[in-house]
Design a protein around this motif. Sequence first.
Motif: not given
Length: 478
Positions: A16-19, A149-155, A178-191, A210-214
Motif C-alpha cells: 500500500n501507499a504507506e509501505d 550508485g543509486n538506490r532503487c525501487m521496482v514495480k 534501503d538499497t534495492l526493493a521489489f514492491m509486490p502488488g504496488a499500484k501504478a499511480r501510487e508508485f 500519464t506517468v510523465m504527467r504524474t
Amino acid sequence: MTIMTVPGAAPAVNTNAEDLLSVFDMQKQACRRNPYPDLKERHNNLAKLESILLDNQQAIIDAIARDYGTRCRQETQFAELFISLDSLRYARKNLKKMMKPERRSVSVWFAGASNRVIAQPKGIVGVVTPWNYPLLLSISPLASALAAGNRCMVKLAANSQNLCLLLNNLVSREFPRDTLAFMPGAKAREFSSLPFDHLVFTGSADTGKTVMRTAADHLTPVTLELGGKSPTIIGEDFDIELAAERVLFAKSFNAGQTCIAPDYLFVPEHRLNDFVTAAKSIVAKRYQSISDGCYTSIIDNKAYERLSITLEDANTKGATLVPLLPGDTHSPELRKISPHLVLNVHDDMTIMQEEIFGPLFPVMTYRNLDDALNYINDRDRPLALYVFSNRKEVQKKVLYGTLSGGMVINDCIQHVAQHDLPFGGIGNSGMGHYHGPEGFREMSKMRPVFKQWRYPGGALLQPPYGKAFDFLIKRMIK
C-alpha cells in the motif's frame, strides 16, 4: 504489506501507499548517509544481483511460466536470463571507466583553471516494468541505475506477480531495502507519484504520457520506453528466404509480445509470393502446431480477445489472412493464436493503427524504396527499424532518411542484447536511454566542476572598469 492467498494463484500481495513511503524514506536516508557509494560497493551490488539470477534460474523460469500460462523455457533463458546477466556483467566490467571523472578543456581566457565532469548518483530511481519481459526490463535498467550508485525501487506489472514475489523474496535476503526493493502488488499511480530522483517506465505510449504527467508534479526526470509500430524493409537484393528466417524468428519470439518486434513488413512487389511461401515453410519447421510448448501463450484473456478481434477486423475489411501453422489457428484454452501473415492491408484496419503486440504480421509491397520510406516517415517514430540489404547505398538511404529509436541492418531485435549501445526511443516511442555509457549517464547527475587557480585573469575584468578592461574585452570579443 497485506498478503492474501488464493488457491491455484500467486498470493495477492498488496503493497500500500504507506509501505511505499516507508521504503522510499529508508532509501532517502541511506542516500544522505552515503551519497556516493564507492566502486567496491557498486561492484558488489551488481555481483549480488548477478548471483541471485544464476542461483535461481529454474525458479525464475517457473515463475514467469506461471504468469504466462505457457512461456517457452528457452525464450526465458535467452531473452530474460542471458541478456539480464550480460547487462550486469557489462556494467561490472566497465564500471571503473564509467565512474572516472572526465577532464574537459578550459578556454584560453581562463588559463590556469581546470574543468571536469563528475558522475554522481541522482538518488532514488523508480523502475516500472511491463509483463512481456518482466525480468529483463527490471534488471536492464537496474544495471545502469546501480552502476551509477543509486538506490532503487521496482514495480512489476499485475500480470507478473509470481515473478515479483519471487524476486522480492530473493532480493530481500541479499539487499537491505534501503538499497534495492521489489514492491509486490504496488499500484501504478501510487508508485509513480513518489518524488523519485529518476523514473524509468516501459509500457504503452498512452500510459507513458500519464506517468510523465504524474512525474511532472515533482519535476522527476523520466526515461520512457514505449514501443510502437516498428517497420521492416526487405531490399530488392537480399535473399528472401534468409530475410524470412530472421524476421519471423523475431516476430514469433514470445508470440510477438515484444516492444521491438517487427510490426509490419515491406517487400518488393514481385517478391511477395516468394516471401509467403518461405514464411509458411519456415514457421512450420519451427513449431508443430499452436499447442507446441516452444510457442508462448498470449499473456491473458483480454490480450487474446484483442488480437482475435484485430484479426477479424482485418478479415472483414478485405485483408487476406495466411496462417503459418497447420491445424487450428486459435486456442482459447491455451490463449494461443497461430502466426499469421496479413496481406492486402489498408489504414482503415485496426491492425495498421495500433501496435500489434502479438503474432499477426501485416505485409505490404513496394515498387520504389522511397514509397516505403514516405509511409514510415508519415507515422510516429518507431522504437526500432529493420532493413535487409547488402547494398550500402540502400542501407545509407534508410538510415539517414528515417528516424527511430534504434536500427538493425540484416536482422531484427538483436540490438537489445548489445550492451555497449544505448537503448531507447524517440518521440512517441519514448525518450532517454539505458544500456552502456549512455545509461550510466542517464542515471547520474553529470556534475560540472570548475576549479579556479591561484592567480585568475578574471580579476582584471572586475570593477572599477578602466583601460585594462577595455583592452582585454576588445581582444576577447573580436
